[in-house]
Design an enzyme around this catalytic site. Structure first.
Site, PDB file in Angstrom:
ATOM      1  N   SER A  81      -6.535-112.501  29.074  1.00 52.31           N
ATOM      2  CA  SER A  81      -5.835-113.172  30.178  1.00 52.31           C
ATOM      3  C   SER A  81      -4.379-113.464  29.838  1.00 52.31           C
ATOM      4  O   SER A  81      -3.500-113.311  30.677  1.00 52.31           O
ATOM      5  CB  SER A  81      -6.504-114.504  30.513  1.00 52.31           C
ATOM      6  N   HIS A 101      -4.707-106.120  32.352  1.00 50.02           N
ATOM      7  CA  HIS A 101      -5.177-107.442  32.783  1.00 50.02           C
ATOM      8  C   HIS A 101      -5.645-107.377  34.225  1.00 50.02           C
ATOM      9  O   HIS A 101      -4.842-107.278  35.154  1.00 50.02           O
ATOM     10  CB  HIS A 101      -4.054-108.481  32.611  1.00 50.02           C
ATOM     11  N   GLU A 144      -2.551-105.573  35.694  1.00 46.55           N
ATOM     12  CA  GLU A 144      -1.283-105.500  34.949  1.00 46.55           C
ATOM     13  C   GLU A 144      -1.498-104.595  33.737  1.00 46.55           C
ATOM     14  O   GLU A 144      -2.441-104.794  32.971  1.00 46.55           O
ATOM     15  CB  GLU A 144      -0.870-106.906  34.502  1.00 46.55           C
ATOM     16  N   ASN A 185      -0.007-114.487  35.243  1.00 46.80           N
ATOM     17  CA  ASN A 185      -0.382-115.822  34.761  1.00 46.80           C
ATOM     18  C   ASN A 185       0.827-116.689  34.424  1.00 46.80           C
ATOM     19  O   ASN A 185       0.738-117.915  34.449  1.00 46.80           O
ATOM     20  CB  ASN A 185      -1.346-115.713  33.572  1.00 46.80           C
TER      21      ASN A 185
HETATM   22  N1  LIG Z   1     -12.844-114.854  34.055  1.00 49.12           N
HETATM   23  C1  LIG Z   1     -11.659-114.501  34.559  1.00 49.12           C
HETATM   24  O1  LIG Z   1     -11.266-114.904  35.670  1.00 49.12           O
HETATM   25  C2  LIG Z   1     -10.770-113.549  33.780  1.00 49.12           C
HETATM   26  C3  LIG Z   1      -9.733-112.896  34.467  1.00 49.12           C
HETATM   27  C4  LIG Z   1      -8.942-111.985  33.765  1.00 49.12           C
HETATM   28  C5  LIG Z   1      -9.163-111.774  32.401  1.00 49.12           C
HETATM   29  N2  LIG Z   1     -10.162-112.439  31.776  1.00 49.12           N
HETATM   30  C6  LIG Z   1     -10.371-112.172  30.336  1.00 49.12           C
HETATM   31  O2  LIG Z   1     -11.422-111.216  30.220  1.00 49.12           O
HETATM   32  C7  LIG Z   1     -12.131-111.448  28.995  1.00 49.12           C
HETATM   33  C8  LIG Z   1     -13.605-111.684  29.329  1.00 49.12           C
HETATM   34  O3  LIG Z   1     -13.707-112.816  30.171  1.00 49.12           O
HETATM   35  P1  LIG Z   1     -15.041-113.111  31.012  1.00 49.12           P
HETATM   36  O4  LIG Z   1     -14.667-114.142  32.008  1.00 49.12           O
HETATM   37  O5  LIG Z   1     -15.667-111.838  31.454  1.00 49.12           O
HETATM   38  O6  LIG Z   1     -15.946-113.786  29.874  1.00 49.12           O
HETATM   39  P2  LIG Z   1     -17.538-113.841  29.800  1.00 49.12           P
HETATM   40  O7  LIG Z   1     -17.860-114.967  28.875  1.00 49.12           O
HETATM   41  O8  LIG Z   1     -18.148-113.830  31.155  1.00 49.12           O
HETATM   42  O9  LIG Z   1     -17.919-112.447  29.103  1.00 49.12           O
HETATM   43  C9  LIG Z   1     -17.616-112.152  27.772  1.00 49.12           C
HETATM   44  C10 LIG Z   1     -18.718-111.250  27.258  1.00 49.12           C
HETATM   45  O10 LIG Z   1     -18.341-110.745  25.976  1.00 49.12           O
HETATM   46  C11 LIG Z   1     -19.525-110.698  25.199  1.00 49.12           C
HETATM   47  N3  LIG Z   1     -19.151-110.585  23.790  1.00 49.12           N
HETATM   48  C12 LIG Z   1     -18.696-111.565  22.960  1.00 49.12           C
HETATM   49  N4  LIG Z   1     -18.437-111.019  21.741  1.00 49.12           N
HETATM   50  C13 LIG Z   1     -18.701-109.689  21.834  1.00 49.12           C
HETATM   51  C14 LIG Z   1     -18.605-108.606  20.927  1.00 49.12           C
HETATM   52  N5  LIG Z   1     -18.183-108.767  19.677  1.00 49.12           N
HETATM   53  N6  LIG Z   1     -18.981-107.365  21.356  1.00 49.12           N
HETATM   54  C15 LIG Z   1     -19.413-107.166  22.621  1.00 49.12           C
HETATM   55  N7  LIG Z   1     -19.517-108.168  23.529  1.00 49.12           N
HETATM   56  C16 LIG Z   1     -19.174-109.413  23.128  1.00 49.12           C
HETATM   57  C17 LIG Z   1     -20.277-111.959  25.575  1.00 49.12           C
HETATM   58  O11 LIG Z   1     -21.642-111.889  25.209  1.00 49.12           O
HETATM   59  C18 LIG Z   1     -20.072-111.976  27.086  1.00 49.12           C
HETATM   60  O12 LIG Z   1     -21.086-111.249  27.761  1.00 49.12           O
HETATM   61  C19 LIG Z   1     -11.443-112.642  28.323  1.00 49.12           C
HETATM   62  O13 LIG Z   1     -10.467-112.182  27.433  1.00 49.12           O
HETATM   63  C20 LIG Z   1     -10.805-113.358  29.502  1.00 49.12           C
HETATM   64  O14 LIG Z   1      -9.708-114.166  29.131  1.00 49.12           O
HETATM   65  C21 LIG Z   1     -10.980-113.310  32.435  1.00 49.12           C
END
Ligand SMILES: NC(=O)c1ccc[n+]([C@@H]2O[C@H](COP(=O)([O-])OP(=O)(O)OC[C@H]3O[C@@H](n4cnc5c(N)ncnc54)[C@H](O)[C@@H]3O)[C@@H](O)[C@H]2O)c1
Length: 304
Positions: free
Chosen positions: A116, A137, A149, A188
């Protein structure tokens, strides 16, 4: 690497909120997609979650046949032309993961992080082939919010930026090139500049939290989807914009740190929806209603 973006084989690492949605978008666009996660519950449910989304959106249910969950990271990324990481927002975790991914991919595979706000440079600096690494992103939910992005670092080969922009454009997204790898990228930085002032208004007793949100939704929020701030500045005149800035900028919040008001909410356990109270109190019904309203709005504007 597949020269033709349409042929690219995609691997998604992390099957959470973002990862399953990103896999869905690429599968719907015709790509073969592998997806992996270290938490088996998340991997076991990924097909049913994507299938439910496709049903809900009225999208081709056969897209699911192109998504292959893999327990093993090496198996997930071995054949991939393009790997996108969407694991938890944790720098050491992402650094270790990419070092591991690099051991299993072809030398020409592109590696992308969906962080993010963390600079891509910090995530990718230890890699042997950091010229193949970049940021993408996405916004939540990936299948409804158009922007991706595409972040270039000082090492990224420029043609990979163009290729990645084309990959996302062909999948129906609106890619934006971020030419310098700064924390928060573009979206962001803008979003949180607004949130800082929103919190400051409440902290300084100018209005309550509900009023901040009501003011935005009933005013420039109405225009924002069709009128960006710099279009708006040109529309009203840069001279008027300058006059406004001369008066307003000295008055608004410019602290380079999180607000003490926000820090106290967190310290008091007022974490928002997950505890029933943040800036405001939220019943379960109010939470469900707000989530439903956002989804309905995003679905209605999906093709605009
Ligand atoms: N939630 C949002 O609105 C959003 C928006 C844009 C970007 N992001 C970014 O996207 C990324 C994921 O966010 P999310 O909201 O999907 O989180 P989430 O917690 O829903 O999903 C993360 C997943 O990664 C898995 N994981 C953790 N370690 C791992 C590994 N070593 N190998 C494989 N899988 C692994 C977890 O088990 C989980 O299923 C983060 O970097 C977050 O900042 C999130």
């Amino acid at each position: 690497m597949a020269q033709d973006v349409a042929q690219a084989r995609i691997a998604v690492v992390g099957a959470g909120l973002m990862g399953h949605g990103i896999a869905q978008v690429f599968a719907l666009a015709g790509h073969e997609v592998t997806i992996t996660d270290t938490v088996m519950k998340n991997l076991d449910t990924v097909i049913s979650r994507i299938a439910a989304n496709l049903r809900d959106l009225g999208d081709d249910p056969l897209a699911i046949s192109r998504v292959r969950p893999c327990v093993d990271l090496a198996e997930a990324v071995r054949e991939a032309d393009y790997v996108v990481e969407a694991v938890s927002e944790d720098l050491p975790l992402k650094q270790k993961l990419f070092a591991n991914i690099e051991r299993h991919v072809r030398p020409d595979t592109i590696l992308a992080s969906n962080t993010s706000v963390i600079p891509i440079t910090a995530i990718m600096q230890g890699l042997n082939r950091r010229e193949r690494a970049l940021g993408t992103h996405w916004w939540n939910p990936p299948f409804l919010v158009p922007l991706v992005e595409v972040i270039e670092t000082q090492w990224t080969e420029p043609e990979l930026i163009a290729w990645t922009m084309n990959l996302h454009r062909a999948a129906g997204k609106k890619p934006a090139h971020v030419k310098k790898d700064v924390a928060g990228f573009i979206g962001n930085r803008l979003q949180h500049a607004l949130w800082r002032e929103a919190i400051s208004l409440v902290e300084n007793g100018i209005c309550d939290a509900a009023t901040v949100d009501a003011v935005i939704k009933a005013s420039f929020g109405r225009r924002l989807a069709v009128l960006g701030p710099l279009e708006n500045a040109d529309l009203v005149g840069t001279d008027l914009t300058l006059a406004i800035h001369n008066t307003v900028l000295p008055a608004i919040d410019s602290r380079p740190a999180a607000s003490p008001y926000l820090q106290k909410l967190v310290a008091d356990g007022k974490l928002g929806f997950k505890t029933g109270e943040g800036f405001r109190k939220w019943s379960a019904e109010e939470q469900a209603a707000l989530r439903a309203k956002v989804m309905a709005h995003l679905k209605a504007s999906r093709n605009s």
